[in-house]
Design an enzyme around this catalytic site. Structure first.
Site, short mmCIF file in Angstrom:
data_model
loop_
_atom_site.label_atom_id
_atom_site.label_comp_id
_atom_site.label_asym_id
_atom_site.label_seq_id
_atom_site.Cartn_x
_atom_site.Cartn_y
_atom_site.Cartn_z
CB SER A 132 -0.93 -0.06 1.21
OG SER A 132 -1.77 1.06 1.27
CE1 TYR A 146 1.27 4.75 -6.14
CE2 TYR A 146 1.26 6.10 -4.16
CZ TYR A 146 1.74 5.02 -4.86
OH TYR A 146 2.68 4.19 -4.30
CE LYS A 150 0.42 1.67 -4.26
NZ LYS A 150 0.84 0.27 -4.51
N1 NAP Z 1 8.88 4.36 -3.88
C1 NAP Z 1 8.01 4.82 -2.99
O1 NAP Z 1 8.21 5.89 -2.40
C2 NAP Z 1 6.75 4.04 -2.69
C3 NAP Z 1 6.02 4.43 -1.56
C4 NAP Z 1 4.87 3.71 -1.25
C5 NAP Z 1 4.48 2.66 -2.02
N2 NAP Z 1 5.20 2.30 -3.13
C6 NAP Z 1 4.75 1.14 -3.90
O2 NAP Z 1 5.75 0.15 -3.86
C7 NAP Z 1 5.64 -0.70 -5.00
C8 NAP Z 1 7.00 -0.83 -5.64
O3 NAP Z 1 7.39 0.43 -6.14
P1 NAP Z 1 8.91 0.94 -6.23
O4 NAP Z 1 8.95 2.23 -5.55
O5 NAP Z 1 9.82 -0.13 -5.83
O6 NAP Z 1 8.99 1.29 -7.79
P2 NAP Z 1 9.70 0.58 -9.04
O7 NAP Z 1 11.16 0.47 -8.80
O8 NAP Z 1 9.21 1.30 -10.24
O9 NAP Z 1 9.09 -0.89 -9.00
C9 NAP Z 1 7.78 -1.15 -9.42
C10 NAP Z 1 7.79 -2.42 -10.20
O10 NAP Z 1 6.44 -2.71 -10.61
C11 NAP Z 1 6.49 -3.09 -11.97
N3 NAP Z 1 5.22 -2.89 -12.65
C12 NAP Z 1 4.57 -1.74 -12.91
N4 NAP Z 1 3.45 -1.99 -13.60
C13 NAP Z 1 3.39 -3.34 -13.76
C14 NAP Z 1 2.50 -4.21 -14.39
N5 NAP Z 1 1.40 -3.77 -15.04
N6 NAP Z 1 2.74 -5.54 -14.36
C15 NAP Z 1 3.85 -6.01 -13.76
N7 NAP Z 1 4.75 -5.24 -13.16
C16 NAP Z 1 4.52 -3.91 -13.17
C17 NAP Z 1 7.59 -2.26 -12.56
O11 NAP Z 1 8.01 -2.84 -13.78
P3 NAP Z 1 8.89 -2.01 -14.85
O12 NAP Z 1 10.29 -2.06 -14.28
O13 NAP Z 1 8.73 -2.80 -16.09
O14 NAP Z 1 8.33 -0.63 -14.91
C18 NAP Z 1 8.62 -2.32 -11.46
O15 NAP Z 1 9.41 -3.48 -11.56
C19 NAP Z 1 4.58 -0.06 -5.89
O16 NAP Z 1 3.34 -0.72 -5.68
C20 NAP Z 1 4.50 1.37 -5.38
O17 NAP Z 1 3.27 1.95 -5.64
C21 NAP Z 1 6.34 2.96 -3.48
#
Ligand code: NAP
Length: 288
Positions: A132, A146, A150
């Site tokens: 989330s 977004y 979440k």
């Molecule tokens: N970073 C933050 O500050 C933060 C905070 C709270 C929550 N989150 C959540 O944490 C999770 C991971 O994010 P992250 O920050 O680690 O970002 P990230 O490095 O961009 O990782 C997200 C991953 O999800 C993949 N993805 C996106 N759309 C997809 C789809 N339709 N099918 C399969 N894979 C898909 C991306 O693939 P590609 O590499 O091909 O794009 C990437 O590998 C997400 O759900 C995000 O919303 C992040």
């Protein structure tokens, strides 16, 4: 026998660090990526099988779940990590962008969860970990869609946690604050020209946000959620702001917190707010 975890979206960020962490603890890992070019991203790690999965392809989930089980003879934990970030004023985003955001962050997650539920129910064990966000607890401006996606993940996870209790299966949600990952290099921007009207306020808001902590902090929380055997514990807050916000909310109460948050978000943080938020600098999980 070693335990097996399935993690979606592992080419970077929380997913990549989680694959590394679980593998370092001797787990078997089924890691998914959505681009062929990323299929070799975990090649150096033992006991990691990397499979292609686009979570938007709900039709593929049943076959994927079977394929995942076949890799190591079972699945103990599912981490629904894949997601992306839609940003911009609500007025400037298109309905297609809003649907797409929910398709990946919410419906894709629900569909993959459904594909694994019969497996977990029948084996009478399993942990589902959904990513989330701290923004699920109070909608952030310019990322309201977004945040709404979440919040849906959080409510879905709480309901599911109770539904699966009789079967020894647990559902948990991770609430990360801001982390420095590639998600911010792939932002889906609200492109409507009216966004210009919001430019100053957006600059004011985002100018006060931190740069984000290491994704390894949240990978650690995911690992803890998978292994702590606290079947009824749903919420895991991670990262400095992820830790501080629930603490501040507890101290102030929900209504007062909202007033302080709103003032801070519109560019007028009180001294009290600044001092309370500052207490959250330690990157540790804060249990409510
Ligand atoms: N970073 C933050 O500050 C933060 C905070 C709270 C929550 N989150 C959540 O944490 C999770 C991971 O994010 P992250 O920050 O680690 O970002 P990230 O490095 O961009 O990782 C997200 C991953 O999800 C993949 N993805 C996106 N759309 C997809 C789809 N339709 N099918 C399969 N894979 C898909 C991306 O693939 P590609 O590499 O091909 O794009 C990437 O590998 C997400 O759900 C995000 O919303 C992040």
């Amino acid at each position: 026998m070693n335990r097996t975890v399935v993690i979606t979206g592992t080419a970077s960020g929380f997913g990549l660090d989680s694959v590394r962490l679980f593998a370092s603890h001797g787990w078997n890992v089924v890691a998914t990526v959505r681009k062929e070019k990323d299929l070799n991203v975990h090649d150096a790690l033992p006991n990691v099988k990397t499979l292609l999965l686009d979570v938007n392809d709900e039709e593929a989930d049943a076959a994927f779940a079977e394929q995942a089980v076949a890799q190591f003879g079972g699945v103990d934990v599912l981490v629904n990590n894949a997601g992306y970030y839609h940003m911009g004023p609500v007025e400037a985003g298109s309905m297609q962008q809003f649907h797409d955001q929910f398709q990946t962050n919410v419906f894709g997650l629900m569909a993959l969860t459904k594909a694994f539920l019969p497996i977990f129910r029948e084996q009478r064990s399993g942990v589902i970990i959904n990513i989330s966000s701290i923004s699920a607890d109070q909608g952030y401006p310019y990322t309201a869609v977004y945040a709404a996606s979440k919040a849906a993940v959080a409510a879905f996870t709480e309901g599911l946690n109770v539904e699966m209790a009789d079967f020894g299966v647990s559902a948990k949600a991770i609430f990360p604050g801001a982390h420095a990952t590639r998600i911010f290099t792939k932002i889906d921007q609200a492109a409507g020209g009216v966004a210009a009207h919001y430019q100053d306020a957006m600059m004011r808001f985002f100018g006060n946000q931190g740069t984000g902590t290491s994704p390894a902090v949240t990978a650690q929380a995911i690992y803890e959620a998978a292994t702590d055997q606290k079947i009824g514990k749903v919420r895991y807050y991670t990262g400095p702001d992820g830790v501080a916000i629930p603490r501040v909310k507890q101290l102030l109460g929900a209504d007062w917190y909202w007033e302080e948050f709103r003032n801070a978000a519109t560019g007028n943080p009180s001294d009290l707010w600044k001092s309370l938020v500052k207490q959250g600098d330690e990157p540790v999980e804060f249990a409510l």
